[in-house]
Motif scaffolding. Structure first.
Motif, PDB file in Angstrom:
ATOM      1  N   SER A 127      64.529  68.197  21.595  1.00  0.00           N
ATOM      2  CA  SER A 127      64.685  66.735  21.946  1.00  0.00           C
ATOM      3  C   SER A 127      66.412  66.297  22.066  1.00  0.00           C
ATOM      4  N   VAL A 128      66.965  67.119  21.194  1.00  0.00           N
ATOM      5  CA  VAL A 128      68.541  66.667  20.966  1.00  0.00           C
ATOM      6  C   VAL A 128      69.272  67.237  22.260  1.00  0.00           C
ATOM      7  N   PHE A 129      68.629  68.409  22.522  1.00  0.00           N
ATOM      8  CA  PHE A 129      69.226  69.325  23.650  1.00  0.00           C
ATOM      9  C   PHE A 129      68.850  68.449  25.089  1.00  0.00           C
ATOM     10  N   ASP A 130      67.869  67.893  25.170  1.00  0.00           N
ATOM     11  CA  ASP A 130      67.462  67.152  26.320  1.00  0.00           C
ATOM     12  C   ASP A 130      68.125  66.051  26.453  1.00  0.00           C
ATOM     13  N   LYS A 131      68.483  65.055  25.310  1.00  0.00           N
ATOM     14  CA  LYS A 131      69.175  64.028  25.404  1.00  0.00           C
ATOM     15  C   LYS A 131      70.874  64.446  25.664  1.00  0.00           C
ATOM     16  N   PHE A 132      71.284  65.654  25.191  1.00  0.00           N
ATOM     17  CA  PHE A 132      72.663  66.146  25.369  1.00  0.00           C
ATOM     18  C   PHE A 132      73.031  66.296  26.711  1.00  0.00           C
ATOM     19  N   LEU A 133      72.005  66.995  27.389  1.00  0.00           N
ATOM     20  CA  LEU A 133      72.298  67.190  28.891  1.00  0.00           C
ATOM     21  C   LEU A 133      72.538  66.002  29.651  1.00  0.00           C
ATOM     22  N   ILE A 134      71.549  64.934  29.198  1.00  0.00           N
ATOM     23  CA  ILE A 134      71.647  63.627  30.080  1.00  0.00           C
ATOM     24  C   ILE A 134      73.160  62.885  29.816  1.00  0.00           C
ATOM     25  N   VAL A 135      73.579  63.011  28.591  1.00  0.00           N
ATOM     26  CA  VAL A 135      74.808  62.411  28.101  1.00  0.00           C
ATOM     27  C   VAL A 135      75.886  63.312  28.707  1.00  0.00           C
ATOM     28  N   LEU A 136      75.895  64.501  28.737  1.00  0.00           N
ATOM     29  CA  LEU A 136      76.945  65.284  29.455  1.00  0.00           C
ATOM     30  C   LEU A 136      76.977  64.896  30.820  1.00  0.00           C
ATOM     31  N   GLY A 137      75.884  64.823  31.798  1.00  0.00           N
ATOM     32  CA  GLY A 137      75.802  64.248  33.106  1.00  0.00           C
ATOM     33  C   GLY A 137      76.483  63.211  33.300  1.00  0.00           C
ATOM     34  N   ASP A 138      76.214  62.195  32.400  1.00  0.00           N
ATOM     35  CA  ASP A 138      76.687  60.750  32.297  1.00  0.00           C
ATOM     36  C   ASP A 138      78.228  60.667  32.090  1.00  0.00           C
ATOM     37  N   LEU A 139      78.579  61.527  31.253  1.00  0.00           N
ATOM     38  CA  LEU A 139      80.303  61.537  30.832  1.00  0.00           C
ATOM     39  C   LEU A 139      80.988  62.421  32.236  1.00  0.00           C
ATOM     40  N   ASN A 140      80.560  62.992  32.671  1.00  0.00           N
ATOM     41  CA  ASN A 140      80.761  63.612  33.993  1.00  0.00           C
ATOM     42  C   ASN A 140      81.075  62.690  34.999  1.00  0.00           C
ATOM     43  N   ALA A 141      79.919  61.801  35.154  1.00  0.00           N
ATOM     44  CA  ALA A 141      80.124  60.862  36.009  1.00  0.00           C
ATOM     45  C   ALA A 141      81.021  59.719  35.881  1.00  0.00           C
ATOM     46  N   LYS A 142      81.224  59.281  34.554  1.00  0.00           N
ATOM     47  CA  LYS A 142      82.188  58.337  34.274  1.00  0.00           C
ATOM     48  C   LYS A 142      83.630  58.932  34.284  1.00  0.00           C
ATOM     49  N   ARG A 143      83.733  60.309  34.337  1.00  0.00           N
ATOM     50  CA  ARG A 143      85.092  60.632  34.127  1.00  0.00           C
ATOM     51  C   ARG A 143      85.302  61.111  35.673  1.00  0.00           C
ATOM     52  N   LYS A 144      84.257  61.242  36.575  1.00  0.00           N
ATOM     53  CA  LYS A 144      84.263  61.680  37.952  1.00  0.00           C
ATOM     54  C   LYS A 144      84.783  63.189  37.981  1.00  0.00           C
ATOM     55  N   THR A 145      84.702  63.816  37.016  1.00  0.00           N
ATOM     56  CA  THR A 145      84.959  65.236  37.005  1.00  0.00           C
ATOM     57  C   THR A 145      85.107  65.870  35.597  1.00  0.00           C
ATOM     58  N   GLY A 146      85.122  67.094  35.440  1.00  0.00           N
ATOM     59  CA  GLY A 146      85.253  67.699  34.177  1.00  0.00           C
ATOM     60  C   GLY A 146      83.959  68.402  33.394  1.00  0.00           C
ATOM     61  N   ALA A 147      82.855  68.111  33.727  1.00  0.00           N
ATOM     62  CA  ALA A 147      81.543  68.723  33.168  1.00  0.00           C
ATOM     63  C   ALA A 147      80.750  69.111  34.310  1.00  0.00           C
ATOM     64  N   THR A 148      80.050  70.362  33.843  1.00  0.00           N
ATOM     65  CA  THR A 148      79.071  71.056  35.022  1.00  0.00           C
ATOM     66  C   THR A 148      78.013  71.561  33.970  1.00  0.00           C
ATOM     67  N   ILE A 149      76.843  71.425  34.707  1.00  0.00           N
ATOM     68  CA  ILE A 149      75.568  71.956  34.252  1.00  0.00           C
ATOM     69  C   ILE A 149      74.955  72.900  35.215  1.00  0.00           C
ATOM     70  N   TYR A 150      74.822  74.273  34.869  1.00  0.00           N
ATOM     71  CA  TYR A 150      74.125  75.052  36.018  1.00  0.00           C
ATOM     72  C   TYR A 150      72.953  76.012  35.219  1.00  0.00           C
ATOM     73  N   GLU A 151      72.287  76.650  36.459  1.00  0.00           N
ATOM     74  CA  GLU A 151      71.216  77.458  36.069  1.00  0.00           C
ATOM     75  C   GLU A 151      71.854  78.663  35.421  1.00  0.00           C
ATOM     76  N   SER A 152      71.216  79.460  34.649  1.00  0.00           N
ATOM     77  CA  SER A 152      71.330  80.681  34.079  1.00  0.00           C
ATOM     78  C   SER A 152      69.958  81.491  33.911  1.00  0.00           C
ATOM     79  N   LYS A 153      70.007  82.724  33.667  1.00  0.00           N
ATOM     80  CA  LYS A 153      68.732  83.469  33.461  1.00  0.00           C
ATOM     81  C   LYS A 153      68.291  83.382  32.027  1.00  0.00           C
ATOM     82  N   ALA A 154      67.110  82.666  32.086  1.00  0.00           N
ATOM     83  CA  ALA A 154      66.582  82.458  30.502  1.00  0.00           C
ATOM     84  C   ALA A 154      66.049  83.533  29.951  1.00  0.00           C
ATOM     85  N   VAL A 155      66.066  83.387  28.510  1.00  0.00           N
ATOM     86  CA  VAL A 155      65.492  84.514  27.893  1.00  0.00           C
ATOM     87  C   VAL A 155      64.060  84.277  27.644  1.00  0.00           C
ATOM     88  N   ALA A 156      63.140  85.192  27.912  1.00  0.00           N
ATOM     89  CA  ALA A 156      61.714  85.049  27.994  1.00  0.00           C
ATOM     90  C   ALA A 156      61.234  84.802  26.340  1.00  0.00           C
TER      91      ALA A 156
END
Length: 330
Positions: A127-156
């Motif tokens: 739950s905390v991680f899901d909220k964090f990803l949203i907050v990080l995206g919002d921070l990036n939008a406010k700054r207009k730069t500086g943060a990125t979230i991208y896909e990687s290979k997940a451990v099964a």
């Protein structure tokens, strides 16, 4: 499993559908005359709470359905993250990749009952991680730069327990603190990498987490001997910034503090990559013994505690708009 606790149990009852073609079948492989044919390749599934209340079903489920797929059905119905749910039979956690037909459980007297444990710590961590990803995206939008979230290979999910054991072994530990184990499980299974270029923090799940207690030069994370887990190593020009989970409590002892699992921040120059035994507990002990300096490496900041655990780190990051210890978080 490593670092978890059970919040509650659900019961999952299974019974085969009766067909005029195949009769009543079982999951043990016994009595081959009653093995389901193509017409009976389904089972009736219902979820029953411990109170006896029917929570879901009964519904027909194909025998080729995997445990992971059934967990997803349960997760969607009860509103809990799938990573926090485990199905068990006779106290044994079932392999998430196994198909229902291969579980080897049977009952001719009534429905087959499986237990479903819900891990409270994993539920909260996800739950905390899901909220964090949203907050990080919002921070990036406010700054207009500086943060990125991208896909990687997940451990099964079927491999994550072994991965956590490899991390523990590489760090020289028998087990990991519960909070650290929960976060590593969520992060590694998420298939998400993220980077904050303002605070100089990066998480990449596809580094060598099961090494031999050594971190390769230029790596973005890893495990070092002495119980140290580097969740982020960021190169900023000549500087190297590190966030370290003190899983064995050795940095705490070194600094006259208590506990294991706290997060420490340290910074060096990039000459660290030319040093043998780099970033291990022994390396930081040498720095401590030399008054915060090292003969081969330029030390900007020796390890300093910035959060009591990873949960506290991410909570502070969201609350303050910057990761503790980072460029903005200082």
């Amino acid at each position: 499993h490593v670092g978890s606790r059970v919040e509650g149990l659900l019961c999952v009852s299974f019974s085969y559908l009766v067909s005029s073609v195949g009769g009543l079948s079982n999951m043990s492989g016994e009595d081959p005359e009653t093995v389901p044919t193509a017409a009976t390749e389904e089972m009736s599934v219902q979820l029953i709470l411990l109170s006896g209340e029917l929570a879901w079903g009964p519904q027909s489920v194909n025998l080729s359905t995997t445990v992971a797929e059934l967990i997803q059905k349960v997760a969607q119905h009860v509103g809990k993250p799938a990573i926090a749910i485990h199905l068990l039979h006779e106290s044994t956690i079932l392999d998430t990749e196994a198909a229902l037909r291969s579980l080897g459980v049977a009952s001719k007297a009534g429905p087959i009952t499986l237990q479903c444990s819900i891990d409270a710590m994993l539920m909260e961590t996800q739950s905390v991680f899901d909220k964090f990803l949203i907050v990080l995206g919002d921070l990036n939008a406010k700054r207009k730069t500086g943060a990125t979230i991208y896909e990687s290979k997940a451990v099964a999910r079927s491999a994550i327990d072994a991965t956590l054991k490899e991390i523990s072994a590489a760090a020289g530990l028998d087990s990991l603190p519960a909070d650290a184990a929960a976060w590593l499980r969520v992060l590694l299974c998420s298939g998400k990498n993220f980077c904050d270029y303002v605070d100089d923090f990066v998480w990449t799940g596809d580094v060598d987490w099961g090494g031999v207690g050594e971190i390769e030069g230029g790596s973005t994370g890893g495990v070092a001997a002495g119980g140290l887990i580097y969740v982020s190593i960021f190169g900023d020009n000549d500087n190297v910034l590190c966030w370290i989970v003190d899983a064995g409590g050795e940095l705490a002892k070194m600094n006259g503090e208590e506990g294991a699992g706290a997060v420490y921040f340290a910074e060096t120059w990039d000459d660290i990559w030319e040093c043998e035994g780099l970033l291990t507990r022994a390396f930081w002990q040498d720095v401590k013994n030399n008054g915060g300096t090292h003969g081969q490496v330029t030390i900007v900041s020796p390890p300093k505690r910035v959060a009591g655990c990873l949960t506290d780190l991410f909570a502070a990051w969201m609350a303050n708009g910057g990761v503790p210890g980072g460029r903005k978080g200082k």
